[in-house]
Design an enzyme around this catalytic site. Structure first.
Site, PDB file in Angstrom:
ATOM      1  N   GLY A   1      -5.735  -4.840  -1.773  1.00 17.66           N
ATOM      2  CA  GLY A   1      -4.608  -4.414  -3.115  1.00 17.66           C
ATOM      3  C   GLY A   1      -4.272  -3.152  -2.893  1.00 17.66           C
TER       4      GLY A   1
ATOM      5  N   LYS B   1     -12.174  -5.783  11.292  1.00 10.57           N
ATOM      6  CA  LYS B   1     -13.019  -4.728  10.258  1.00 10.57           C
ATOM      7  C   LYS B   1     -14.345  -4.688  11.073  1.00 10.57           C
ATOM      8  CE  LYS B   1     -10.258  -5.568   6.318  1.00 10.57           C
ATOM      9  NZ  LYS B   1      -9.978  -6.325   5.144  1.00 10.57           N
TER      10      LYS B   1
ATOM     11  N   VAL C   1       0.878  -1.247   0.110  1.00 11.86           N
ATOM     12  CA  VAL C   1      -0.099   0.234  -0.028  1.00 11.86           C
ATOM     13  C   VAL C   1       0.935   1.373   0.022  1.00 11.86           C
ATOM     14  CG1 VAL C   1      -1.971   1.245   1.211  1.00 11.86           C
ATOM     15  CG2 VAL C   1      -1.702  -1.068   1.224  1.00 11.86           C
ATOM     16  N   GLY C   2       1.866   1.146   0.867  1.00 10.53           N
ATOM     17  CA  GLY C   2       2.771   2.257   0.898  1.00 10.53           C
ATOM     18  C   GLY C   2       3.423   2.948  -0.562  1.00 10.53           C
TER      19      GLY C   2
HETATM   20  N1  LIG Z   1      -2.434  -5.146   1.241  1.00  7.34           N
HETATM   21  C1  LIG Z   1      -3.926  -4.721   1.317  1.00  7.34           C
HETATM   22  O1  LIG Z   1      -4.501  -4.882   0.414  1.00  7.34           O
HETATM   23  C2  LIG Z   1      -4.450  -3.703   2.284  1.00  7.34           C
HETATM   24  C3  LIG Z   1      -3.661  -3.499   3.479  1.00  7.34           C
HETATM   25  N2  LIG Z   1      -4.151  -2.866   4.662  1.00  7.34           N
HETATM   26  C4  LIG Z   1      -3.192  -2.378   5.955  1.00  7.34           C
HETATM   27  O2  LIG Z   1      -2.427  -1.595   5.343  1.00  7.34           O
HETATM   28  C5  LIG Z   1      -1.224  -1.703   6.240  1.00  7.34           C
HETATM   29  C6  LIG Z   1      -0.050  -2.031   5.064  1.00  7.34           C
HETATM   30  O3  LIG Z   1      -0.369  -3.238   4.487  1.00  7.34           O
HETATM   31  P1  LIG Z   1       0.660  -3.795   3.330  1.00  7.34           P
HETATM   32  O4  LIG Z   1       1.093  -2.510   2.550  1.00  7.34           O
HETATM   33  O5  LIG Z   1      -0.330  -4.618   2.451  1.00  7.34           O
HETATM   34  O6  LIG Z   1       1.616  -4.535   4.141  1.00  7.34           O
HETATM   35  P2  LIG Z   1       3.155  -4.750   3.716  1.00  7.34           P
HETATM   36  O7  LIG Z   1       3.798  -5.975   4.466  1.00  7.34           O
HETATM   37  O8  LIG Z   1       3.225  -4.827   2.320  1.00  7.34           O
HETATM   38  O9  LIG Z   1       4.056  -3.521   3.815  1.00  7.34           O
HETATM   39  C7  LIG Z   1       4.393  -3.234   5.273  1.00  7.34           C
HETATM   40  C8  LIG Z   1       5.863  -2.522   5.096  1.00  7.34           C
HETATM   41  O10 LIG Z   1       6.062  -2.074   6.458  1.00  7.34           O
HETATM   42  C9  LIG Z   1       7.528  -2.387   6.612  1.00  7.34           C
HETATM   43  N3  LIG Z   1       7.992  -2.422   8.085  1.00  7.34           N
HETATM   44  C10 LIG Z   1       7.690  -3.338   9.021  1.00  7.34           C
HETATM   45  N4  LIG Z   1       8.266  -2.550  10.188  1.00  7.34           N
HETATM   46  C11 LIG Z   1       8.680  -1.466   9.994  1.00  7.34           C
HETATM   47  C12 LIG Z   1       9.382  -0.593  10.763  1.00  7.34           C
HETATM   48  N5  LIG Z   1       9.469  -0.668  12.138  1.00  7.34           N
HETATM   49  N6  LIG Z   1       9.383   0.708  10.300  1.00  7.34           N
HETATM   50  C13 LIG Z   1       9.221   0.933   8.875  1.00  7.34           C
HETATM   51  N7  LIG Z   1       8.618   0.140   8.106  1.00  7.34           N
HETATM   52  C14 LIG Z   1       8.639  -0.988   8.535  1.00  7.34           C
HETATM   53  C15 LIG Z   1       7.799  -3.576   5.782  1.00  7.34           C
HETATM   54  O11 LIG Z   1       9.148  -3.858   5.580  1.00  7.34           O
HETATM   55  C16 LIG Z   1       6.821  -3.657   4.837  1.00  7.34           C
HETATM   56  O12 LIG Z   1       7.627  -3.154   3.596  1.00  7.34           O
HETATM   57  C17 LIG Z   1      -1.425  -2.712   7.098  1.00  7.34           C
HETATM   58  O13 LIG Z   1      -1.967  -2.339   8.179  1.00  7.34           O
HETATM   59  C18 LIG Z   1      -2.858  -3.606   6.400  1.00  7.34           C
HETATM   60  O14 LIG Z   1      -3.453  -4.184   7.382  1.00  7.34           O
HETATM   61  C19 LIG Z   1      -5.571  -2.308   4.616  1.00  7.34           C
HETATM   62  C20 LIG Z   1      -6.336  -2.679   3.479  1.00  7.34           C
HETATM   63  C21 LIG Z   1      -5.774  -3.505   2.279  1.00  7.34           C
HETATM   64  N1  LIG Z   2      -5.502  -8.783   3.792  1.00  8.45           N
HETATM   65  C1  LIG Z   2      -6.885  -8.053   3.605  1.00  8.45           C
HETATM   66  C2  LIG Z   2      -6.292  -6.668   3.026  1.00  8.45           C
HETATM   67  C3  LIG Z   2      -7.203  -5.592   3.386  1.00  8.45           C
HETATM   68  O1  LIG Z   2      -7.587  -5.272   4.139  1.00  8.45           O
HETATM   69  C4  LIG Z   2      -7.887  -8.908   2.666  1.00  8.45           C
HETATM   70  O2  LIG Z   2      -7.682  -9.829   2.156  1.00  8.45           O
HETATM   71  O3  LIG Z   2      -8.851  -8.056   2.667  1.00  8.45           O
END
Ligand SMILES: NC(=O)C1=CN([C@@H]2O[C@H](COP(=O)(O)OP(=O)(O)OC[C@H]3O[C@@H](n4cnc5c(N)ncnc54)[C@H](O)[C@@H]3O)[C@@H](O)[C@H]2O)C=CC1
Ligand SMILES: N[C@@H](CC=O)C(=O)O
Ligand code: NA
Length: 439
Positions: A305, A205, A16-17
């Site tokens: 996503g 959620k 996401v970031g």
């Molecule tokens: N991927 C999805 O579809 C969705 C994700 N989310 C939420 O968004 C958030 C991020 O999700 P994603 O991007 O999928 O996760 P991700 O695992 O792809 O990204 C998280 C990033 O944070 C980094 N990280 C971990 N510890 C850290 C620290 N101490 N300092 C700095 N960076 C650090 C990791 O290395 C990783 O690159 C989570 O809370 C997730 O539940 C919400 C809705 C949908």
């Molecule tokens: N892992 C979650 C990501 C969004 O919140 C999902 O599969 O819906």
């Protein structure tokens, strides 16, 4: 128009970031017009600055010192996930006077009250549209659009990974493992996919939605949660033969008896093929709300996503920025109703009980007796003859049948008690499942 400058810090640059970085870069002029502020990305906190990243991520902004970064920001976007260090960093950001935008449902559904209190104490804002159903603006809908109504129930498919897995198993005959691997590759699954498949992501959620809708404090631990690991290809096939699909539904209902309360559940559910939620395919999400004046509303779209979730994050960033420029606040947590969470045994609905039984005279009557004893009315019974149990030692081998019994409305407590009694019935070889039904 002259714009003020706002410093934006991004914590986490994963699925996401990295999409947030892209949208901030591509739409920076539009965002400035929409919120009256230039959103300057001043740093991106990552775990390892040397790790490979997409070319668009400006390497000079990477830092491993998230704590120093949040102290310099007006708006902090937390996309690390998990409880720590996200919780500490959000507290540090709020205490330093920054508005916080997060997608972290696990954290909010566990430590939401303290973060809301810290937000109010610091007189800043906390936004979390991305935390529930990705791009679908359901937090906004519950916090703002339905603020003039009385919500009575929320039900939805709010986990893309499990919906994708069940859908691939149903339509393509993939195994559970194959479908999970594909979901991970597509970026829907959480870092630890057990939070998806065991239902905890959906539980977080529904806890967040229920807290807003029912003006109460609900945590992930209040949700009776069952995941999809035990859903079998056989169950999926039987459901489809009977006109249902199996979906992982998250539900929250306001109940009046025995006292005003909320029931909360995440469970694999038989959804009638005619129900709007049955058509929600792949990683898509949908949320259906029922409220006194508006009636039924349905929200549908991409719940997971990178890009869809980044859309929700940026909507919050623009809102937070506009408030900092023009004044005012995001809606605050309003837990004034303080409704208790009722034991899930109080929840009411219809259920399907699936049993393997010996196929002999009187068996059905003895099973029906367990339902009658609890005043639970049977709506429908289906019997399929099974092949004899080849592993049975005794000859002649007893004939076996699979019974699928659908009830009229009853409580979950009744159906669980019936299931426990049936497990002791000598004619019942196995109680395969007790599944709620959504017509
Ligand atoms: N991927 C999805 O579809 C969705 C994700 N989310 C939420 O968004 C958030 C991020 O999700 P994603 O991007 O999928 O996760 P991700 O695992 O792809 O990204 C998280 C990033 O944070 C980094 N990280 C971990 N510890 C850290 C620290 N101490 N300092 C700095 N960076 C650090 C990791 O290395 C990783 O690159 C989570 O809370 C997730 O539940 C919400 C809705 C949908
Ligand atoms: N892992 C979650 C990501 C969004 O919140 C999902 O599969 O819906
Ligand atoms: Na959302």
């Amino acid at each position: 128009m002259a714009h003020v400058d706002l410093n934006v810090a991004l914590l986490g640059c994963g699925t996401v970031g990295s999409e947030v970085v892209r949208l901030l870069q591509q739409q920076s002029d539009d965002f400035a017009e929409r919120c009256g502020a230039r959103l300057n990305l001043i740093g991106i906190a990552v775990r390892d600055t040397a790790a490979p990243r997409a070319a668009r991520v400006p390497r000079e902004l990477l830092t491993e010192d998230a704590h120093a970064l949040v102290r310099r920001a007006d708006i902090v976007i937390e996309l690390i996930g998990g409880l720590e260090p996200a919780r500490t960093l959000m507290h540090e950001a709020l205490a330093a006077g920054a508005s916080v935008v997060t997608g972290n449902k696990a954290l909010l559904a566990t430590h939401g009250p303290e973060l809301h209190e810290a937000t109010a104490a610091a007189d800043v804002d906390l936004y979390y549209e991305a935390a529930v159903a990705g791009a679908i603006p359901v937090v906004y809908a519950l916090r703002e659009s339905l603020a003039g109504d009385q919500v009575t129930s929320i039900s939805g498919i709010v986990n893309g990974t499990t919906n994708y897995i069940l859908d691939e198993m149903t339509t393509k005959g993939l195994t559970y493992e194959e479908a999970l691997k594909a979901a991970q590759e597509l970026g829907f699954a959480e870092a630890d996919p057990s939070s998806d498949v065991d239902g905890y992501d959906a539980a977080a959620k529904i806890a967040l939605m229920a807290s807003i809708a029912f003006h109460s404090r609900v945590s992930i631990d209040d949700v009776a949660t069952t995941g999809i690991r035990d859903v079998t290809a056989e169950q999926i096939a039987a459901a489809s033969r009977d006109g249902y699909v199996i979906k992982l539904l998250a539900t929250a209902r306001r109940i009046a008896h025995p006292e005003p309360a909320i029931t909360l559940e995440v469970a694999p559910t038989l959804v009638a093929q005619s129900h709007p939620l049955a058509a929600v395919a792949g990683a898509f999400n949908a949320v259906v709300t029922e409220s006194d004046a508006a009636g039924r509303l349905m929200f549908y779209g991409q719940g997971a996503g990178g890009a869809p979730t980044a859309s929700a994050v940026l909507s919050d960033v623009v809102a937070a920025a506009a408030k900092r420029v023009y004044g005012g606040h995001a809606p605050r947590e309003l837990p004034y109703a303080s409704l208790p969470v009722a034991p899930i045994e109080h929840s009411r609905g219809t259920f399907v009980v699936e049993l393997t039984v010996t196929d002999a005279p009187g068996v059905l009557a003895s099973i029906a007796q367990s339902f009658a004893a609890r005043q639970v009315s049977i709506a429908q019974v289906r019997q399929d003859t099974l092949p004899d149990d080849a592993s049975a030692a005794e000859e002649p081998r007893a004939s076996r049948a699979r019974l699928s019994i659908m009830t009229h409305t009853c409580t979950r407590g009744d159906i669980e008690a019936i299931g426990a009694e049936l497990a002791e019935n000598p004619h019942v070889l196995n109680v395969a499942s007790l599944t709620p039904v959504e017509e």
